[in-house]
Design a protein around this motif. Structure first.
Motif, PDB file in Angstrom:
ATOM      1  N   ALA A 483      79.490  -9.628   3.430  1.00  0.00           N
ATOM      2  CA  ALA A 483      78.563  -9.516   2.290  1.00  0.00           C
ATOM      3  C   ALA A 483      78.279  -8.053   1.971  1.00  0.00           C
ATOM      4  O   ALA A 483      78.244  -7.645   0.803  1.00  0.00           O
ATOM      5  N   ALA A 484      78.086  -7.233   3.008  1.00  0.00           N
ATOM      6  CA  ALA A 484      77.825  -5.803   2.812  1.00  0.00           C
ATOM      7  C   ALA A 484      79.040  -5.111   2.202  1.00  0.00           C
ATOM      8  O   ALA A 484      78.912  -4.260   1.314  1.00  0.00           O
ATOM      9  N   GLN A 485      80.238  -5.501   2.653  1.00  0.00           N
ATOM     10  CA  GLN A 485      81.477  -4.924   2.116  1.00  0.00           C
ATOM     11  C   GLN A 485      81.590  -5.167   0.606  1.00  0.00           C
ATOM     12  O   GLN A 485      81.851  -4.250  -0.178  1.00  0.00           O
ATOM     13  N   THR A 486      81.382  -6.420   0.204  1.00  0.00           N
ATOM     14  CA  THR A 486      81.481  -6.781  -1.217  1.00  0.00           C
ATOM     15  C   THR A 486      80.405  -6.072  -2.028  1.00  0.00           C
ATOM     16  O   THR A 486      80.671  -5.542  -3.113  1.00  0.00           O
ATOM     17  N   SER A 487      79.175  -6.061  -1.505  1.00  0.00           N
ATOM     18  CA  SER A 487      78.051  -5.427  -2.193  1.00  0.00           C
ATOM     19  C   SER A 487      78.322  -3.944  -2.420  1.00  0.00           C
ATOM     20  O   SER A 487      78.155  -3.426  -3.525  1.00  0.00           O
ATOM     21  N   VAL A 488      78.776  -3.264  -1.364  1.00  0.00           N
ATOM     22  CA  VAL A 488      79.023  -1.818  -1.453  1.00  0.00           C
ATOM     23  C   VAL A 488      80.219  -1.533  -2.363  1.00  0.00           C
ATOM     24  O   VAL A 488      80.145  -0.675  -3.253  1.00  0.00           O
ATOM     25  N   ALA A 489      81.331  -2.250  -2.159  1.00  0.00           N
ATOM     26  CA  ALA A 489      82.558  -1.968  -2.921  1.00  0.00           C
ATOM     27  C   ALA A 489      82.337  -2.119  -4.426  1.00  0.00           C
ATOM     28  O   ALA A 489      82.554  -1.174  -5.198  1.00  0.00           O
ATOM     29  N   PHE A 490      81.910  -3.306  -4.838  1.00  0.00           N
ATOM     30  CA  PHE A 490      81.775  -3.548  -6.276  1.00  0.00           C
ATOM     31  C   PHE A 490      80.533  -2.869  -6.852  1.00  0.00           C
ATOM     32  O   PHE A 490      80.533  -2.409  -7.997  1.00  0.00           O
ATOM     33  N   GLY A 491      79.469  -2.786  -6.032  1.00  0.00           N
ATOM     34  CA  GLY A 491      78.257  -2.094  -6.478  1.00  0.00           C
ATOM     35  C   GLY A 491      78.534  -0.634  -6.751  1.00  0.00           C
ATOM     36  O   GLY A 491      78.075  -0.074  -7.755  1.00  0.00           O
ATOM     37  N   CYS A 492      79.315   0.012  -5.875  1.00  0.00           N
ATOM     38  CA  CYS A 492      79.617   1.436  -6.041  1.00  0.00           C
ATOM     39  C   CYS A 492      80.495   1.689  -7.263  1.00  0.00           C
ATOM     40  O   CYS A 492      80.290   2.662  -7.995  1.00  0.00           O
ATOM     41  N   ILE A 493      81.470   0.820  -7.486  1.00  0.00           N
ATOM     42  CA  ILE A 493      82.348   0.977  -8.660  1.00  0.00           C
ATOM     43  C   ILE A 493      81.528   0.839  -9.945  1.00  0.00           C
ATOM     44  O   ILE A 493      81.661   1.637 -10.875  1.00  0.00           O
ATOM     45  N   SER A 499      76.057   5.095 -14.022  1.00  0.00           N
ATOM     46  CA  SER A 499      75.159   6.225 -13.790  1.00  0.00           C
ATOM     47  C   SER A 499      75.542   7.456 -14.616  1.00  0.00           C
ATOM     48  O   SER A 499      74.809   8.438 -14.652  1.00  0.00           O
ATOM     49  N   HIS A 500      76.689   7.405 -15.274  1.00  0.00           N
ATOM     50  CA  HIS A 500      77.080   8.499 -16.175  1.00  0.00           C
ATOM     51  C   HIS A 500      76.707   8.144 -17.614  1.00  0.00           C
ATOM     52  O   HIS A 500      76.766   6.979 -18.002  1.00  0.00           O
ATOM     53  N   ASN A 501      76.337   9.144 -18.380  1.00  0.00           N
ATOM     54  CA  ASN A 501      76.153   8.936 -19.822  1.00  0.00           C
ATOM     55  C   ASN A 501      77.451   8.336 -20.363  1.00  0.00           C
ATOM     56  O   ASN A 501      78.523   8.929 -20.200  1.00  0.00           O
ATOM     57  N   ARG A 502      77.372   7.154 -20.976  1.00  0.00           N
ATOM     58  CA  ARG A 502      78.595   6.433 -21.360  1.00  0.00           C
ATOM     59  C   ARG A 502      79.450   7.216 -22.362  1.00  0.00           C
ATOM     60  O   ARG A 502      80.657   6.991 -22.465  1.00  0.00           O
ATOM     61  N   ASN A 519      72.763  10.360  -5.753  1.00  0.00           N
ATOM     62  CA  ASN A 519      72.584   9.266  -6.721  1.00  0.00           C
ATOM     63  C   ASN A 519      73.813   8.358  -6.755  1.00  0.00           C
ATOM     64  O   ASN A 519      74.627   8.399  -7.675  1.00  0.00           O
ATOM     65  N   THR A 520      73.946   7.531  -5.706  1.00  0.00           N
ATOM     66  CA  THR A 520      75.062   6.579  -5.614  1.00  0.00           C
ATOM     67  C   THR A 520      74.521   5.196  -5.271  1.00  0.00           C
ATOM     68  O   THR A 520      73.416   5.066  -4.747  1.00  0.00           O
ATOM     69  N   ALA A 521      75.347   4.182  -5.514  1.00  0.00           N
ATOM     70  CA  ALA A 521      74.939   2.816  -5.154  1.00  0.00           C
ATOM     71  C   ALA A 521      74.819   2.689  -3.645  1.00  0.00           C
ATOM     72  O   ALA A 521      73.948   1.975  -3.143  1.00  0.00           O
ATOM     73  N   ALA A 522      75.694   3.383  -2.902  1.00  0.00           N
ATOM     74  CA  ALA A 522      75.646   3.297  -1.434  1.00  0.00           C
ATOM     75  C   ALA A 522      74.278   3.757  -0.926  1.00  0.00           C
ATOM     76  O   ALA A 522      73.668   3.103  -0.067  1.00  0.00           O
ATOM     77  N   LEU A 587      68.518   3.962 -16.561  1.00  0.00           N
ATOM     78  CA  LEU A 587      68.041   3.048 -15.517  1.00  0.00           C
ATOM     79  C   LEU A 587      68.503   3.527 -14.140  1.00  0.00           C
ATOM     80  O   LEU A 587      67.742   3.478 -13.170  1.00  0.00           O
ATOM     81  N   CYS A 588      69.749   4.011 -14.047  1.00  0.00           N
ATOM     82  CA  CYS A 588      70.263   4.522 -12.766  1.00  0.00           C
ATOM     83  C   CYS A 588      69.446   5.732 -12.317  1.00  0.00           C
ATOM     84  O   CYS A 588      69.062   5.832 -11.143  1.00  0.00           O
ATOM     85  N   ASP A 589      69.183   6.637 -13.257  1.00  0.00           N
ATOM     86  CA  ASP A 589      68.379   7.826 -12.925  1.00  0.00           C
ATOM     87  C   ASP A 589      66.994   7.417 -12.439  1.00  0.00           C
ATOM     88  O   ASP A 589      66.451   7.995 -11.490  1.00  0.00           O
ATOM     89  N   TYR A 590      66.424   6.406 -13.104  1.00  0.00           N
ATOM     90  CA  TYR A 590      65.083   5.935 -12.719  1.00  0.00           C
ATOM     91  C   TYR A 590      65.099   5.329 -11.306  1.00  0.00           C
ATOM     92  O   TYR A 590      64.213   5.607 -10.492  1.00  0.00           O
ATOM     93  N   LEU A 591      66.099   4.501 -11.010  1.00  0.00           N
ATOM     94  CA  LEU A 591      66.173   3.868  -9.683  1.00  0.00           C
ATOM     95  C   LEU A 591      66.332   4.916  -8.580  1.00  0.00           C
ATOM     96  O   LEU A 591      65.748   4.790  -7.497  1.00  0.00           O
ATOM     97  N   TYR A 592      67.107   5.959  -8.874  1.00  0.00           N
ATOM     98  CA  TYR A 592      67.258   7.045  -7.897  1.00  0.00           C
ATOM     99  C   TYR A 592      65.927   7.790  -7.712  1.00  0.00           C
ATOM    100  O   TYR A 592      65.532   8.101  -6.582  1.00  0.00           O
TER     101      TYR A 592
END
Length: 650
Positions: A483-493, A499-502, A519-522, A587-592
């Motif tokens: 579960a951690a592997q899947t969460s980290v792999a796809f969450g990070c991608i 997290s970048h200005n689109r 500022n990463t998902a990990a 939203l990413c900046d806020y969560l960080y």
């Protein structure tokens, strides 16, 4: 009989509710004085609607910025009643010494008074007048005028505490919206018979996240996958299918590698003249809906769909397929409508439409009578506006299509399909994915990176990272590790993209996205599991936390408690901003920021106090555990909007 004043109040309330979107139609008030029974019925209906509205409002997370804008809007109106549309600028303060928020409207009003009324008034004088007219409210403790005319706002601690308690009791509720609108989001859009590559990653991830945000906010969202499933390329694919699998009508052809199949048919199309002629005949027979050719087309589409679905399942993407073929029967009417309104010119046999302000015309019919992407995009636009009745239309398509889409949108306005003041049609453009060499992301051989390969590499790298940290040895069970592997792999991608200005290109780097610092998902996923573990390690279960949320007052005396409490409550205004500008990196900046603010709080404020020698728990500061819970609750909802699945143990 009701008193005259009751009737006026009822009438006003019904109109107000109608405008707010709570009542579909305002009940007729004709003959009100003589129809007491009808009035009582309406009054009961009104009371029920008011109760529903108040219940929603009580549960909705308050947007403090909007509240302050409302308060200062009233103050400015009272201070300068003759001023039309005065500037209303309220922002969070950057430094605690300047309060919690700032109203910076005085400077703008100075300029307006000078230009329109030739009055020279200092910003400080204007600020003083605004402050004198601030209405009674429950959120402002005090205001101070600083410098040339900045109004520093200090919030009431009991107000912030009350809002945090509401969040803990009601969960994360969406910001209140005036009316439930229909939103159509066009995203992903791969081409049939071609594999999804890294270029499809951004549209798929950004589009999914936008849908989740609008759904959470209470909008009616239609998620559309505008597949490239129609066009001349199907002629060569069908001709090649007939040659390679002549019994395809009775035996399902075992096409294992559709990309190789496509390349073979393209090579033959480019090199064999006889095959090329047959391919064109196949297109004509397909477009005339010959059953055998429709069957061949469906077979090819089904093979692609299965491959696409593997990726959508990995990334937890939900879409309704509505490709170009869906609009094929509408295209003749589109051409006729533009002809009837005098917008069509004929150029070398082609039917083209010039749109004012755009140098390149739209080609709505080729010289051979076939239709183009321009025709199908116009048909899709009209269908979404008129049949789906979209109030908001969002196209999540790369920046390279910007001119094309703006031309299509302008053509829709020109022909009268929609008014941009009423209906929002937006292109949520995005840049390209770059390799670490800052060039377009390619394999070593120069090919485009297949998306499925990228996801598999992400899973491998995530497992390597977890094993480097020795999470597989003592910390996690096999199931938790997976579960951690899947969460980290796809969450990070996903997070690396979002997290970048689109609008900007971004460099794809597994090393950076799997780094558990910055500022990463990990980092955020790990921070989340740590926050969730605090109460668990103190033997405080969910039921105890719920009871405490009802009974405890959240004390915010420490400056780090106060900073965290305010940060938590900014979630609603962050979401409101993204609903307006469609930039998810906010939203990413806020969560960080929330995670780092929490770390400051946790390092300075003991949540659980232990005996130094024995490690035994001697005191649990429940109000601080509630702040931990509020932080985790907001982070969980933020992850959900971004399409990231956190885990309880990592």
């Amino acid at each position: 009989a009701f008193q005259e004043n009751d009737i006026k109040l009822l009438s006003a309330e019904i109109e107000r509710l109608k405008n707010f979107g709570c009542l579909g139609v305002s009940p007729s008030l004709e003959g009100l004085r003589d129809e007491n029974a009808k009035l009582k019925y309406r009054l009961n209906f009104l009371r029920k609607s008011l109760q529903e509205e108040r219940s929603k409002a009580a549960k909705s997370m308050i947007n403090i910025n909007s509240c302050l804008q409302e308060i200062f809007g009233v103050a400015i109106q009272a201070a300068y009643p003759d001023l039309e549309n005065p500037p209303l600028v309220v922002t969070p303060s950057q430094q605690p010494k300047f309060g919690d928020y700032q109203c910076n409207s005085a400077m703008g009003i100075t300029q307006i008074l000078l230009k329109t009324k030739e009055q020279k008034v200092s910003p400080r004088e204007i600020a003083e007048k605004i402050v004198k007219n601030i209405p009674a409210n429950e959120c402002i403790e005090k205001v101070e005028i600083a410098g040339p005319g900045f109004i520093n706002v200090h919030l009431r601690k009991d107000f912030v505490s009350k809002q945090l308690s509401s969040l803990l009791m009601n969960g994360v509720q969406p910001p209140a919206i005036a009316k439930r609108k229909k939103v159509v989001v066009d995203f992903s859009a791969p081409n049939i018979a071609k594999e999804m590559h890294v270029g499809h990653l951004r549209s798929t991830i950004i589009g999914e996240s936008m849908c989740r945000l609008f759904e959470f906010a209470g909008y009616d969202v239609l998620r559309l996958n505008h597949l490239g499933d129609w066009g001349t390329q199907f002629g060569m694919l069908i001709a090649h299918l007939q040659d390679k699998f002549p019994d395809y009508l009775t035996v399902s052809p075992p096409i294992g590698d559709l990309q190789a199949f496509y390349k073979e048919s393209k090579r033959r199309f480019d090199t064999e003249e006889e095959f090329k002629k047959r391919a064109y005949q196949c297109v004509v027979l397909l477009q005339s809906k010959n059953p055998d050719f429709i069957k061949a087309w469906e077979l090819i589409c089904d093979v692609s769909r299965k491959e696409f679905q593997k990726i959508y399942s990995c990334l937890d993407i939900t879409l309704i397929e509505r490709g170009e073929s869906f609009y094929r029967d509408m295209m003749p009417d589109i051409v006729k409508e533009f002809e009837d309104k005098g917008f069509v010119e004929v150029d070398d046999g082609r039917k083209i439409v010039f749109v004012p302000g755009f140098p390149v015309p739209l080609t709505i019919m080729k010289s051979d009578g076939g239709y183009t992407y321009d025709t199908s995009d116009l048909a899709a636009l009209k269908h979404r506006l008129h049949e789906e009745k979209a109030d908001i239309l969002i196209y999540v398509v790369d920046s390279g299509q910007s001119v094309h889409l703006q031309t299509v949108f302008a053509a829709g306005q020109m022909i009268g399909w929609y008014d941009p003041k009423v209906t929002r049609v937006a292109h949520a453009a995005f840049g390209v994915v770059l390799g670490e060499d800052k060039k377009k992301f390619k394999t070593r051989s120069g090919d485009t990176v297949r998306l499925i390969d990228l996801l598999e590499e992400g899973l491998k790298r995530a497992m390597d990272k977890l094993k480097d940290k020795e999470r597989d040895k003592v910390v996690l069970t096999a199931e938790e590790l997976k579960a951690a592997q899947t969460s980290v792999a796809f969450g990070c991608i996903k997070y690396a993209d979002l997290s970048h200005n689109r609008l900007n290109d971004y460099v794809f780097s597994f090393d950076k996205m799997l780094d558990d610092r910055g500022n990463t998902a990990a980092y955020l996923l790990y921070a989340f599991t740590r926050i969730r573990a605090i109460a668990r390690l103190a033997n405080i279960d969910e039921q105890m936390l719920r009871k405490a949320a009802r009974e405890e007052v959240l004390i915010l005396d420490h400056d780090k408690e106060w900073k965290l409490g305010k940060c938590i409550l900014r979630f609603s205004e962050i979401l409101q901003k993204i609903l307006e500008d469609l930039f998810l990196h906010t939203l990413c900046d806020y969560l960080y920021e929330l995670a780092t603010t929490f770390t400051e709080f946790y390092d300075n404020c003991y949540c659980v106090e232990k005996d130094r020698q024995s490690g035994r728990i001697v005191k649990v500061n429940m109000w601080r555990l509630l702040l931990c819970e509020a932080t985790a609750t907001i982070m969980a909802k933020g992850f959900d909007i971004l399409g990231i699945k956190p885990v309880e143990r990592m």
